[in-house]
Design a protein around this motif. Structure first.
Motif, PDB file in Angstrom:
ATOM      1  N   VAL A  84      36.777  27.358  57.995  1.00 47.59           N
ATOM      2  CA  VAL A  84      37.956  27.184  57.141  1.00 47.59           C
ATOM      3  C   VAL A  84      37.545  27.309  55.677  1.00 47.59           C
ATOM      4  O   VAL A  84      38.223  27.966  54.880  1.00 47.59           O
ATOM      5  N   GLN A  85      36.433  26.695  55.312  1.00 48.80           N
ATOM      6  CA  GLN A  85      35.946  26.807  53.939  1.00 48.80           C
ATOM      7  C   GLN A  85      35.694  28.265  53.568  1.00 48.80           C
ATOM      8  O   GLN A  85      36.103  28.730  52.505  1.00 48.80           O
ATOM      9  N   ASN A  86      35.003  28.977  54.439  1.00 51.76           N
ATOM     10  CA  ASN A  86      34.677  30.373  54.164  1.00 51.76           C
ATOM     11  C   ASN A  86      35.930  31.226  54.043  1.00 51.76           C
ATOM     12  O   ASN A  86      36.021  32.085  53.166  1.00 51.76           O
ATOM     13  N   ILE A  87      36.895  30.998  54.913  1.00 51.44           N
ATOM     14  CA  ILE A  87      38.154  31.742  54.853  1.00 51.44           C
ATOM     15  C   ILE A  87      38.858  31.469  53.528  1.00 51.44           C
ATOM     16  O   ILE A  87      39.364  32.385  52.875  1.00 51.44           O
ATOM     17  N   GLY A  88      38.880  30.204  53.128  1.00 52.13           N
ATOM     18  CA  GLY A  88      39.512  29.852  51.857  1.00 52.13           C
ATOM     19  C   GLY A  88      38.815  30.508  50.678  1.00 52.13           C
ATOM     20  O   GLY A  88      39.456  31.044  49.768  1.00 52.13           O
ATOM     21  N   ILE A  89      37.500  30.470  50.686  1.00 51.75           N
ATOM     22  CA  ILE A  89      36.721  31.063  49.590  1.00 51.75           C
ATOM     23  C   ILE A  89      36.916  32.575  49.561  1.00 51.75           C
ATOM     24  O   ILE A  89      37.166  33.170  48.502  1.00 51.75           O
ATOM     25  N   GLU A  90      36.817  33.206  50.731  1.00 49.67           N
ATOM     26  CA  GLU A  90      36.997  34.660  50.799  1.00 49.67           C
ATOM     27  C   GLU A  90      38.421  35.055  50.426  1.00 49.67           C
ATOM     28  O   GLU A  90      38.632  36.036  49.711  1.00 49.67           O
ATOM     29  N   GLY A  91      39.389  34.287  50.901  1.00 48.03           N
ATOM     30  CA  GLY A  91      40.790  34.575  50.570  1.00 48.03           C
ATOM     31  C   GLY A  91      41.050  34.432  49.090  1.00 48.03           C
ATOM     32  O   GLY A  91      41.744  35.249  48.478  1.00 48.03           O
ATOM     33  N   GLY A  92      40.462  33.393  48.493  1.00 46.33           N
ATOM     34  CA  GLY A  92      40.618  33.192  47.054  1.00 46.33           C
ATOM     35  C   GLY A  92      40.004  34.330  46.266  1.00 46.33           C
ATOM     36  O   GLY A  92      40.602  34.830  45.303  1.00 46.33           O
ATOM     37  N   ALA A  93      38.829  34.761  46.672  1.00 45.63           N
ATOM     38  CA  ALA A  93      38.167  35.869  45.985  1.00 45.63           C
ATOM     39  C   ALA A  93      38.977  37.154  46.128  1.00 45.63           C
ATOM     40  O   ALA A  93      39.109  37.925  45.169  1.00 45.63           O
ATOM     41  N   ALA A  94      39.556  37.379  47.302  1.00 44.43           N
ATOM     42  CA  ALA A  94      40.392  38.575  47.510  1.00 44.43           C
ATOM     43  C   ALA A  94      41.629  38.519  46.620  1.00 44.43           C
ATOM     44  O   ALA A  94      42.046  39.545  46.061  1.00 44.43           O
ATOM     45  N   MET A  95      42.223  37.349  46.467  1.00 42.96           N
ATOM     46  CA  MET A  95      43.400  37.219  45.611  1.00 42.96           C
ATOM     47  C   MET A  95      43.034  37.471  44.149  1.00 42.96           C
ATOM     48  O   MET A  95      43.791  38.110  43.414  1.00 42.96           O
ATOM     49  N   VAL A  96      41.861  36.987  43.728  1.00 48.91           N
ATOM     50  CA  VAL A  96      41.416  37.226  42.350  1.00 48.91           C
ATOM     51  C   VAL A  96      41.219  38.722  42.129  1.00 48.91           C
ATOM     52  O   VAL A  96      41.665  39.281  41.122  1.00 48.91           O
ATOM     53  N   ARG A  97      40.575  39.391  43.091  1.00 49.51           N
ATOM     54  CA  ARG A  97      40.379  40.840  42.960  1.00 49.51           C
ATOM     55  C   ARG A  97      41.711  41.567  42.889  1.00 49.51           C
ATOM     56  O   ARG A  97      41.900  42.485  42.083  1.00 49.51           O
ATOM     57  N   ALA A  98      42.636  41.160  43.765  1.00 47.07           N
ATOM     58  CA  ALA A  98      43.952  41.811  43.780  1.00 47.07           C
ATOM     59  C   ALA A  98      44.676  41.577  42.466  1.00 47.07           C
ATOM     60  O   ALA A  98      45.326  42.494  41.923  1.00 47.07           O
ATOM     61  N   ALA A  99      44.574  40.373  41.930  1.00 54.62           N
ATOM     62  CA  ALA A  99      45.262  40.065  40.664  1.00 54.62           C
ATOM     63  C   ALA A  99      44.662  40.871  39.515  1.00 54.62           C
ATOM     64  O   ALA A  99      45.363  41.222  38.566  1.00 54.62           O
ATOM     65  N   ARG A 100      43.387  41.184  39.617  1.00 54.65           N
ATOM     66  CA  ARG A 100      42.727  41.971  38.568  1.00 54.65           C
ATOM     67  C   ARG A 100      42.926  43.465  38.776  1.00 54.65           C
ATOM     68  O   ARG A 100      42.435  44.271  38.008  1.00 54.65           O
ATOM     69  N   GLY A 101      43.594  43.810  39.881  1.00 54.12           N
ATOM     70  CA  GLY A 101      43.851  45.224  40.152  1.00 54.12           C
ATOM     71  C   GLY A 101      42.759  45.897  40.947  1.00 54.12           C
ATOM     72  O   GLY A 101      42.749  47.100  41.098  1.00 54.12           O
ATOM     73  N   GLY A 102      41.846  45.119  41.495  1.00 55.47           N
ATOM     74  CA  GLY A 102      40.766  45.685  42.297  1.00 55.47           C
ATOM     75  C   GLY A 102      41.154  45.708  43.768  1.00 55.47           C
ATOM     76  O   GLY A 102      42.209  45.256  44.179  1.00 55.47           O
ATOM     77  N   ALA A 103      40.287  46.275  44.568  1.00 58.82           N
ATOM     78  CA  ALA A 103      40.547  46.391  46.007  1.00 58.82           C
ATOM     79  C   ALA A 103      40.184  45.120  46.726  1.00 58.82           C
ATOM     80  O   ALA A 103      39.362  44.373  46.405  1.00 58.82           O
TER      81      ALA A 103
END
Length: 103
Positions: A84-103
């Protein structure tokens, strides 16, 4: 949780769950080992019938077997919490990338 307009995934509480369950394992094994040692001491001192030793040995085997089952459950729980921790961390990082316009 919103904080200054940011959404944060905080995993400290999940870490606490893992620490608590591991601590519980250590405590209940320590309690059993202490009781067992005291009873063995009484048997050796002749204050308790030696037949109790046989029963104690049988109970110790049962305890160890059941404790192992509990330990396996705790390990599985801790693995799930870590996932659960890893999913949260990975999901958060993906959202940050998406918000910055990255893949």
């Amino acid at each position: 949780m919103p904080n200054d307009g940011l959404i944060q995934f905080r995993s400290e509480n999940l870490d606490a769950i893992q620490t608590q369950t591991t601590g519980q394992q250590e405590r209940y094994i320590g309690i059993w080992d202490n009781v067992r040692a005291q009873l063995l001491g009484l048997i050796e001192a002749g204050q308790v019938d030696r037949q109790v030793g046989g029963v104690l040995e049988e109970r110790d085997q049962i305890f160890r077997r059941e404790a192992t089952g509990f330990d396996d459950s705790v390990i599985a729980q801790n693995t799930a919490v870590r996932n659960v921790q890893n999913i949260g961390i990975e999901g958060g990082a993906a959202m940050v990338r998406a918000a910055r316009g990255g893949a």
